[in-house]
Design an enzyme around this catalytic site. Structure first.
Site, PDB file in Angstrom:
ATOM      1  N   ASN A 129     -93.557 -28.475 -11.089  1.00  5.68           N
ATOM      2  CA  ASN A 129     -94.039 -29.421 -10.077  1.00  5.68           C
ATOM      3  C   ASN A 129     -95.431 -29.019  -9.604  1.00  5.68           C
ATOM      4  O   ASN A 129     -95.990 -28.029 -10.064  1.00  5.68           O
ATOM      5  CB  ASN A 129     -93.049 -29.490  -8.908  1.00  5.68           C
ATOM      6  CG  ASN A 129     -92.826 -28.119  -8.314  1.00  5.68           C
ATOM      7  OD1 ASN A 129     -93.737 -27.506  -7.780  1.00  5.68           O
ATOM      8  ND2 ASN A 129     -91.599 -27.614  -8.430  1.00  5.68           N
ATOM      9  N   LYS A 167     -89.887 -24.472 -31.055  1.00  5.94           N
ATOM     10  CA  LYS A 167     -90.584 -25.629 -30.493  1.00  5.94           C
ATOM     11  C   LYS A 167     -89.905 -26.926 -30.968  1.00  5.94           C
ATOM     12  O   LYS A 167     -89.660 -27.100 -32.175  1.00  5.94           O
ATOM     13  CB  LYS A 167     -92.035 -25.585 -30.971  1.00  5.94           C
ATOM     14  CG  LYS A 167     -92.912 -26.596 -30.328  1.00  5.94           C
ATOM     15  CD  LYS A 167     -94.343 -26.463 -30.809  1.00  5.94           C
ATOM     16  CE  LYS A 167     -95.108 -27.701 -30.421  1.00  5.94           C
ATOM     17  NZ  LYS A 167     -96.279 -27.912 -31.232  1.00  5.94           N
ATOM     18  N   PRO A 196     -79.210 -23.155  -8.590  1.00  3.88           N
ATOM     19  CA  PRO A 196     -78.666 -22.727  -7.299  1.00  3.88           C
ATOM     20  C   PRO A 196     -79.654 -23.067  -6.186  1.00  3.88           C
ATOM     21  O   PRO A 196     -80.870 -23.053  -6.407  1.00  3.88           O
ATOM     22  CB  PRO A 196     -78.531 -21.206  -7.452  1.00  3.88           C
ATOM     23  CG  PRO A 196     -79.409 -20.837  -8.601  1.00  3.88           C
ATOM     24  CD  PRO A 196     -79.506 -22.041  -9.485  1.00  3.88           C
ATOM     25  N   ASP A 197     -79.133 -23.396  -5.018  1.00  2.00           N
ATOM     26  CA  ASP A 197     -79.999 -23.631  -3.858  1.00  2.00           C
ATOM     27  C   ASP A 197     -80.194 -22.278  -3.158  1.00  2.00           C
ATOM     28  O   ASP A 197     -79.280 -21.755  -2.523  1.00  2.00           O
ATOM     29  CB  ASP A 197     -79.357 -24.653  -2.912  1.00  2.00           C
ATOM     30  CG  ASP A 197     -80.309 -25.056  -1.794  1.00  2.00           C
ATOM     31  OD1 ASP A 197     -80.991 -24.172  -1.230  1.00  2.00           O
ATOM     32  OD2 ASP A 197     -80.377 -26.258  -1.491  1.00  2.00           O
ATOM     33  N   ILE A 198     -81.389 -21.714  -3.303  1.00  7.32           N
ATOM     34  CA  ILE A 198     -81.645 -20.352  -2.827  1.00  7.32           C
ATOM     35  C   ILE A 198     -81.524 -20.290  -1.301  1.00  7.32           C
ATOM     36  O   ILE A 198     -80.874 -19.411  -0.731  1.00  7.32           O
ATOM     37  CB  ILE A 198     -83.039 -19.868  -3.284  1.00  7.32           C
ATOM     38  CG1 ILE A 198     -83.149 -19.982  -4.810  1.00  7.32           C
ATOM     39  CG2 ILE A 198     -83.294 -18.432  -2.817  1.00  7.32           C
ATOM     40  CD1 ILE A 198     -84.522 -19.665  -5.382  1.00  7.32           C
ATOM     41  N   PHE A 242     -88.269 -25.146   4.225  1.00  7.63           N
ATOM     42  CA  PHE A 242     -89.299 -26.175   4.270  1.00  7.63           C
ATOM     43  C   PHE A 242     -88.684 -27.476   3.783  1.00  7.63           C
ATOM     44  O   PHE A 242     -87.751 -27.459   2.969  1.00  7.63           O
ATOM     45  CB  PHE A 242     -90.492 -25.786   3.388  1.00  7.63           C
ATOM     46  CG  PHE A 242     -91.550 -25.073   4.170  1.00  7.63           C
ATOM     47  CD1 PHE A 242     -91.305 -23.803   4.675  1.00  7.63           C
ATOM     48  CD2 PHE A 242     -92.769 -25.670   4.433  1.00  7.63           C
ATOM     49  CE1 PHE A 242     -92.260 -23.137   5.427  1.00  7.63           C
ATOM     50  CE2 PHE A 242     -93.739 -25.014   5.179  1.00  7.63           C
ATOM     51  CZ  PHE A 242     -93.491 -23.753   5.676  1.00  7.63           C
ATOM     52  N   LYS A 293     -78.116 -27.321   5.230  1.00  2.68           N
ATOM     53  CA  LYS A 293     -78.337 -25.998   4.629  1.00  2.68           C
ATOM     54  C   LYS A 293     -77.986 -24.870   5.591  1.00  2.68           C
ATOM     55  O   LYS A 293     -78.026 -23.705   5.216  1.00  2.68           O
ATOM     56  CB  LYS A 293     -79.780 -25.870   4.150  1.00  2.68           C
ATOM     57  CG  LYS A 293     -80.161 -26.922   3.105  1.00  2.68           C
ATOM     58  CD  LYS A 293     -81.299 -26.492   2.213  1.00  2.68           C
ATOM     59  CE  LYS A 293     -81.658 -27.602   1.239  1.00  2.68           C
ATOM     60  NZ  LYS A 293     -82.490 -27.161   0.131  1.00  2.68           N
TER      61      LYS A 293
HETATM   62  N1  CTP Z   1     -84.759 -24.880  -1.930  1.00  2.00           N
HETATM   63  C1  CTP Z   1     -84.158 -23.760  -2.468  1.00  2.00           C
HETATM   64  N2  CTP Z   1     -83.512 -23.843  -3.674  1.00  2.00           N
HETATM   65  C2  CTP Z   1     -83.452 -25.012  -4.343  1.00  2.00           C
HETATM   66  C3  CTP Z   1     -84.063 -26.163  -3.798  1.00  2.00           C
HETATM   67  C4  CTP Z   1     -84.717 -26.059  -2.581  1.00  2.00           C
HETATM   68  O1  CTP Z   1     -84.212 -22.706  -1.856  1.00  2.00           O
HETATM   69  N3  CTP Z   1     -82.833 -25.063  -5.511  1.00  2.00           N
HETATM   70  C5  CTP Z   1     -85.412 -24.771  -0.612  1.00  2.00           C
HETATM   71  C6  CTP Z   1     -86.910 -25.009  -0.601  1.00  2.00           C
HETATM   72  O2  CTP Z   1     -87.613 -23.799  -0.777  1.00  2.00           O
HETATM   73  C7  CTP Z   1     -87.135 -25.567   0.801  1.00  2.00           C
HETATM   74  C8  CTP Z   1     -85.838 -26.320   1.083  1.00  2.00           C
HETATM   75  O3  CTP Z   1     -84.874 -25.784   0.195  1.00  2.00           O
HETATM   76  O4  CTP Z   1     -87.265 -24.545   1.740  1.00  2.00           O
HETATM   77  C9  CTP Z   1     -85.901 -27.789   0.941  1.00  2.00           C
HETATM   78  O5  CTP Z   1     -86.415 -28.159  -0.302  1.00  2.00           O
HETATM   79  P1  CTP Z   1     -86.587 -29.697  -0.697  1.00  2.00           P
HETATM   80  O6  CTP Z   1     -87.034 -29.775  -2.117  1.00  2.00           O
HETATM   81  O7  CTP Z   1     -87.372 -30.410   0.341  1.00  2.00           O
HETATM   82  O8  CTP Z   1     -85.128 -30.199  -0.529  1.00  2.00           O
HETATM   83  P2  CTP Z   1     -83.917 -30.219  -1.510  1.00  2.00           P
HETATM   84  O9  CTP Z   1     -82.995 -29.111  -1.166  1.00  2.00           O
HETATM   85  O10 CTP Z   1     -84.373 -30.270  -2.917  1.00  2.00           O
HETATM   86  O11 CTP Z   1     -83.219 -31.551  -1.050  1.00  2.00           O
HETATM   87  P3  CTP Z   1     -83.545 -33.068  -1.504  1.00  2.00           P
HETATM   88  O12 CTP Z   1     -83.396 -33.073  -2.973  1.00  2.00           O
HETATM   89  O13 CTP Z   1     -82.501 -33.850  -0.778  1.00  2.00           O
HETATM   90  O14 CTP Z   1     -84.933 -33.404  -1.008  1.00  2.00           O
END
Ligand code: CTP
Length: 397
Positions: A210, A289, A305-307, A323, A341
């Site tokens: 991204n 490739k 995983p959502d950290i 954030f 969260k």
């Molecule tokens: N984050 C994280 N791990 C992930 C995704 C997000 O730790 N796999 C954290 C980001 O660093 C940020 C927060 O979660 O602090 C929110 O990220 P954002 O991309 O805005 O939200 P998402 O969790 O992806 O939710 P959505 O898809 O509903 O926007």
């Protein structure tokens, strides 16, 4: 080594023979990493020329309040906002008197009135002028208003007398200026930060990623270090230099970022999640490739995983700050993320074409369960410091 990394220092130079030392001061401030702009008073210009400061600072020198061209380029209000700190060195007896009165009839006086940044003065004058009650009363007023005073030193004076009134040396003034930013608000604390994008491999040469530049996270890491914290920055790939006194660990994928966070989180007091973590990764990473044999190509993705949520859910979780990058309904989405969260604080910002990601400026809405605060558009460094101040306050409650 002192650090003024990325700091905007406005150096005011007023009329005193010590102005010759200010040329060296510009050098020392720049060596420490500052961007320096000089505002020279009429009296100052009698001792040293604008050209000297222009050559040394690499920026145009500001002299006139009522010059339409100069005001159009960067006027007194813009300069007052630009400055992270204002250092007036030398500050003559006359300048000190004018500052005490709040005069705005020259450029430097107007800038000092229009700023909300820290102002410091380095007095320089004859020892008799220094000892005069009028000068001492003016200084007392300035101190009461929160204006910092660096020096003066004692010794031989240009006028042939000996006593207090000598401007401090350039290296001493640069060190005092760096100290302005060392708040000590988080001394003894460990801050763990994740920043930048992640890269999710598709094959040996391609990845999903991204637009995150990492600038906001790096600015917060720097502010945390300046607040006295031990800072561990776990960073996705960025082009940024590591801020001074920050320990950086490089990772690529979300899974690597997750694993590295989990190795360090137990010793952390505060966790700040600025990284733009990829929500999904390809299930299969091709060993070779991928060749363009078909008209369409489907990649199957798996949730990462959502950290942030994982850290917030830990038994002895640190103070967690997330954030929220949103393209619409900022407050509503941020509020929802705060709850979903289970984090202590969310800093939310709008993103989109030209906003936030690669920009040097940003604006943040900071939410906790109890309150909300809007931080107006400012440089990411300024916002980083504001956010660290808010976090430090909350963390100490
Ligand atoms: N984050 C994280 N791990 C992930 C995704 C997000 O730790 N796999 C954290 C980001 O660093 C940020 C927060 O979660 O602090 C929110 O990220 P954002 O991309 O805005 O939200 P998402 O969790 O992806 O939710 P959505 O898809 O509903 O926007």
């Amino acid at each position: 080594m002192i650090s003024l990394n990325n700091k905007h220092i406005l150096l005011g130079v007023s009329g005193s023979i010590a102005a010759y030392k200010s040329a060296e001061l510009v050098r020392r401030l720049k060596d420490a990493g500052a961007d320096v702009r000089v505002a020279l008073t009429k009296g100052g210009a009698e001792f040293i020329t604008p050209l000297t400061f222009q050559a040394l600072s690499g920026n145009p020198v500001h002299t006139n309040l009522l010059d339409t061209e100069a005001e159009a380029a960067m006027g007194h209000i813009a300069l007052a906002r630009w400055a992270d700190a204002i250092l007036v060195a030398p500050a003559s007896a006359n300048f000190i008197a004018r500052l005490a009165q709040g005069r705005a009839d020259d450029l430097l006086g107007a800038i000092c009135l229009a700023t909300d940044s820290t102002i410091a003065i380095a007095p320089a004058m004859n020892q008799q002028m220094w000892a005069n009650t009028a000068t001492q009363e003016n200084l007392q007023q300035l101190r009461q208003r929160g204006i910092l005073q660096f020096g003066p030193g004692e010794g031989d004076q240009a006028c042939g007398e000996t006593g207090p009134g000598r401007m401090l040396e350039a290296n001493q003034l640069a060190a005092h200026t760096a100290n302005i930013f060392e708040t000590g608000l988080l001394s003894g604390r460990t801050v763990l930060l994740i920043a930048g994008p992640t890269q999710e491999a598709i094959d040996p040469v391609r990845y999903l990623s991204n637009h995150s530049s990492g600038k906001m996270g790096y600015a917060i890491a720097q502010a945390a270090a300046e607040a006295g914290a031990k800072v561990i920055l776990i960073s996705g790939p960025t082009a940024l230099a590591t801020p001074p006194r920050v320990e950086r660990i490089n990772v690529r994928s979300a899974q690597q970022m997750f694993d590295t966070v989990m190795q360090h989180v137990a010793n952390s007091d505060i966790f700040i999640s600025t990284a733009a973590v990829a929500d999904y990764r390809p299930i299969n990473i091709a060993q070779q490739k991928i060749k363009k044999t078909k008209d369409t190509l489907t990649l199957e993705l798996q949730r990462n995983p959502d950290i942030l949520a994982a850290v917030a859910a830990l038994k002895n979780a640190p103070f967690t700050v997330g954030f929220a990058a949103e393209t619409e309904s900022l407050e509503q989405h941020a509020q929802e993320k705060l709850e979903r969260k289970g984090v202590d604080m969310i800093a939310a910002n709008l993103v989109g074409e030209g906003i936030a990601f690669e920009a040097d400026e940003n604006a943040l809405l900071v939410l906790t369960a109890e309150n909300k605060q809007q931080l107006a558009t400012a440089s990411k460094f300024m916002l980083g410091r504001q956010l660290i101040n808010i976090i430090a306050k909350q963390h100490h409650i």
